[in-house]
Design a protein around this motif. Structure first.
Motif, PDB file in Angstrom:
ATOM      1  N   UNK A 283       1.207  -1.395  -0.294  1.00  0.00           N
ATOM      2  CA  UNK A 283      -0.086  -0.198  -0.097  1.00  0.00           C
ATOM      3  C   UNK A 283       1.237   1.733  -0.016  1.00  0.00           C
ATOM      4  N   UNK A 284       0.652   2.351  -0.922  1.00  0.00           N
ATOM      5  CA  UNK A 284       1.134   3.579  -0.973  1.00  0.00           C
ATOM      6  C   UNK A 284       1.069   4.156   0.211  1.00  0.00           C
ATOM      7  N   UNK A 285       1.541   4.937   1.462  1.00  0.00           N
ATOM      8  CA  UNK A 285       2.090   6.089   1.896  1.00  0.00           C
ATOM      9  C   UNK A 285       2.043   7.328   2.036  1.00  0.00           C
ATOM     10  N   UNK A 286       2.650   7.180   1.024  1.00  0.00           N
ATOM     11  CA  UNK A 286       2.964   8.479   1.114  1.00  0.00           C
ATOM     12  C   UNK A 286       3.663   8.524  -0.593  1.00  0.00           C
ATOM     13  N   UNK A 287       3.768   9.887  -1.401  1.00  0.00           N
ATOM     14  CA  UNK A 287       3.750   9.843  -2.728  1.00  0.00           C
ATOM     15  C   UNK A 287       4.796  11.363  -1.877  1.00  0.00           C
ATOM     16  N   UNK A 288       5.787  11.396  -2.818  1.00  0.00           N
ATOM     17  CA  UNK A 288       6.835  12.998  -2.317  1.00  0.00           C
ATOM     18  C   UNK A 288       6.996  13.072  -4.760  1.00  0.00           C
ATOM     19  N   UNK A 289       5.864  14.179  -5.066  1.00  0.00           N
ATOM     20  CA  UNK A 289       7.066  14.317  -6.343  1.00  0.00           C
ATOM     21  C   UNK A 289       8.508  15.499  -6.795  1.00  0.00           C
ATOM     22  N   UNK A 290       8.049  16.081  -5.010  1.00  0.00           N
ATOM     23  CA  UNK A 290       9.340  17.173  -5.465  1.00  0.00           C
ATOM     24  C   UNK A 290      10.482  16.061  -5.027  1.00  0.00           C
ATOM     25  N   UNK A 291      11.034  15.775  -4.372  1.00  0.00           N
ATOM     26  CA  UNK A 291      11.856  14.500  -4.071  1.00  0.00           C
ATOM     27  C   UNK A 291      11.980  13.425  -4.603  1.00  0.00           C
ATOM     28  N   UNK A 292      11.147  13.136  -5.035  1.00  0.00           N
ATOM     29  CA  UNK A 292      11.062  11.918  -6.051  1.00  0.00           C
ATOM     30  C   UNK A 292      11.434  10.284  -5.327  1.00  0.00           C
ATOM     31  N   UNK A 293      10.077  10.423  -4.525  1.00  0.00           N
ATOM     32  CA  UNK A 293       9.929   9.208  -4.546  1.00  0.00           C
ATOM     33  C   UNK A 293       8.940   8.825  -3.270  1.00  0.00           C
ATOM     34  N   UNK A 294       8.483   7.345  -3.254  1.00  0.00           N
ATOM     35  CA  UNK A 294       6.552   6.561  -2.271  1.00  0.00           C
ATOM     36  C   UNK A 294       7.210   6.367  -1.484  1.00  0.00           C
ATOM     37  N   UNK A 295       6.537   6.001  -0.260  1.00  0.00           N
ATOM     38  CA  UNK A 295       6.932   4.952   0.538  1.00  0.00           C
ATOM     39  C   UNK A 295       5.571   3.545   0.748  1.00  0.00           C
ATOM     40  N   UNK A 296       6.509   2.700  -0.327  1.00  0.00           N
ATOM     41  CA  UNK A 296       5.092   1.417   0.317  1.00  0.00           C
ATOM     42  C   UNK A 296       5.831   0.606   1.328  1.00  0.00           C
ATOM     43  N   UNK A 297       4.386   0.734   1.868  1.00  0.00           N
ATOM     44  CA  UNK A 297       4.201  -0.369   3.739  1.00  0.00           C
ATOM     45  C   UNK A 297       5.615   0.100   4.433  1.00  0.00           C
ATOM     46  N   UNK A 298       5.990   1.964   4.548  1.00  0.00           N
ATOM     47  CA  UNK A 298       6.390   2.743   4.813  1.00  0.00           C
ATOM     48  C   UNK A 298       8.346   2.199   4.622  1.00  0.00           C
ATOM     49  N   UNK A 299       8.507   1.619   3.317  1.00  0.00           N
ATOM     50  CA  UNK A 299       9.823   1.812   2.971  1.00  0.00           C
ATOM     51  C   UNK A 299       9.820   2.189   1.826  1.00  0.00           C
ATOM     52  N   UNK A 300      10.509   3.755   2.071  1.00  0.00           N
ATOM     53  CA  UNK A 300      11.248   4.037   0.997  1.00  0.00           C
ATOM     54  C   UNK A 300      11.696   3.789  -0.434  1.00  0.00           C
ATOM     55  N   UNK A 301      10.554   3.850  -1.028  1.00  0.00           N
ATOM     56  CA  UNK A 301      11.586   3.764  -2.549  1.00  0.00           C
ATOM     57  C   UNK A 301      11.854   4.875  -3.591  1.00  0.00           C
ATOM     58  N   UNK A 302      12.587   5.239  -4.416  1.00  0.00           N
ATOM     59  CA  UNK A 302      13.164   6.550  -5.229  1.00  0.00           C
ATOM     60  C   UNK A 302      12.003   6.088  -6.561  1.00  0.00           C
ATOM     61  N   UNK A 303      11.583   7.155  -7.270  1.00  0.00           N
ATOM     62  CA  UNK A 303      11.220   6.725  -8.646  1.00  0.00           C
ATOM     63  C   UNK A 303      12.437   6.006  -9.337  1.00  0.00           C
ATOM     64  N   UNK A 304      13.913   6.444  -9.648  1.00  0.00           N
ATOM     65  CA  UNK A 304      14.733   6.179 -10.317  1.00  0.00           C
ATOM     66  C   UNK A 304      15.020   4.748 -10.762  1.00  0.00           C
ATOM     67  N   UNK A 305      14.794   4.188  -9.452  1.00  0.00           N
ATOM     68  CA  UNK A 305      14.866   2.679  -9.283  1.00  0.00           C
ATOM     69  C   UNK A 305      13.357   1.672  -9.825  1.00  0.00           C
ATOM     70  N   UNK A 306      12.945   2.189  -9.929  1.00  0.00           N
ATOM     71  CA  UNK A 306      11.706   1.948 -10.751  1.00  0.00           C
ATOM     72  C   UNK A 306      11.730   1.406 -11.619  1.00  0.00           C
ATOM     73  N   UNK A 307      11.620  -0.263 -11.815  1.00  0.00           N
ATOM     74  CA  UNK A 307      11.676  -1.273 -13.858  1.00  0.00           C
ATOM     75  C   UNK A 307       9.711  -1.620 -13.799  1.00  0.00           C
ATOM     76  N   UNK A 308       9.102  -1.450 -12.647  1.00  0.00           N
ATOM     77  CA  UNK A 308       7.679  -1.975 -13.681  1.00  0.00           C
ATOM     78  C   UNK A 308       6.875  -1.198 -12.097  1.00  0.00           C
ATOM     79  N   UNK A 309       5.519  -0.791 -12.585  1.00  0.00           N
ATOM     80  CA  UNK A 309       4.853  -0.336 -11.424  1.00  0.00           C
ATOM     81  C   UNK A 309       3.710  -0.451 -11.947  1.00  0.00           C
ATOM     82  N   UNK A 310       1.988  -1.134 -10.951  1.00  0.00           N
ATOM     83  CA  UNK A 310       0.790  -1.272 -11.336  1.00  0.00           C
ATOM     84  C   UNK A 310       0.399  -1.486 -10.373  1.00  0.00           C
ATOM     85  N   UNK A 311      -0.680  -0.404 -10.931  1.00  0.00           N
ATOM     86  CA  UNK A 311      -2.074  -0.292  -9.336  1.00  0.00           C
ATOM     87  C   UNK A 311      -2.662  -1.677  -9.962  1.00  0.00           C
ATOM     88  N   UNK A 312      -2.897  -2.131  -8.810  1.00  0.00           N
ATOM     89  CA  UNK A 312      -3.762  -3.136  -8.529  1.00  0.00           C
ATOM     90  C   UNK A 312      -5.174  -3.346  -7.099  1.00  0.00           C
TER      91      UNK A 312
END
Length: 85
Positions: free
Chosen positions: A50-79
């Motif tokens: 579950x997405x807890x937070x999205x920060x478009x300024x600093x380009x990261x999201x929190x997924x179950x409180x794990x910080x994921x930087x946009x530059x490291x995303x290889x695939x994403x799908x909304x379920x």
């Protein structure tokens, strides 16, 4: 060690894939459920959560409180989309 030997360089993604990722990120809302593949420390991780937070300024999201930087995303799908957000 064997674990270090199995590390891989970050895969290149196509322009089309990058555009698809960006498009999906722009439609994400807090509390949406997603399936995501990321590159981290030489490994590809496949996560769902579950997405807890999205920060478009600093380009990261929190997924179950794990910080994921946009530059490291290889695939994403909304379920699942949280319609009430």
């Amino acid at each position: 060690t064997e674990r270090e030997k199995s590390r891989i360089p970050k895969p290149e993604i196509s322009e089309d894939d990058a555009n698809a990722i960006n498009s999906t990120l722009l439609t994400l809302s807090r509390y949406d459920s997603i399936s995501i593949s990321i590159y981290e420390d030489g490994y590809i991780l496949h996560l769902t959560g579950v997405v807890n937070w999205i920060d478009y300024t600093f380009k990261y999201l929190l997924l179950d409180f794990k910080q994921i930087h946009f530059k490291n995303i290889l695939f994403v799908q909304i379920t699942f989309t949280n319609e009430s957000s």
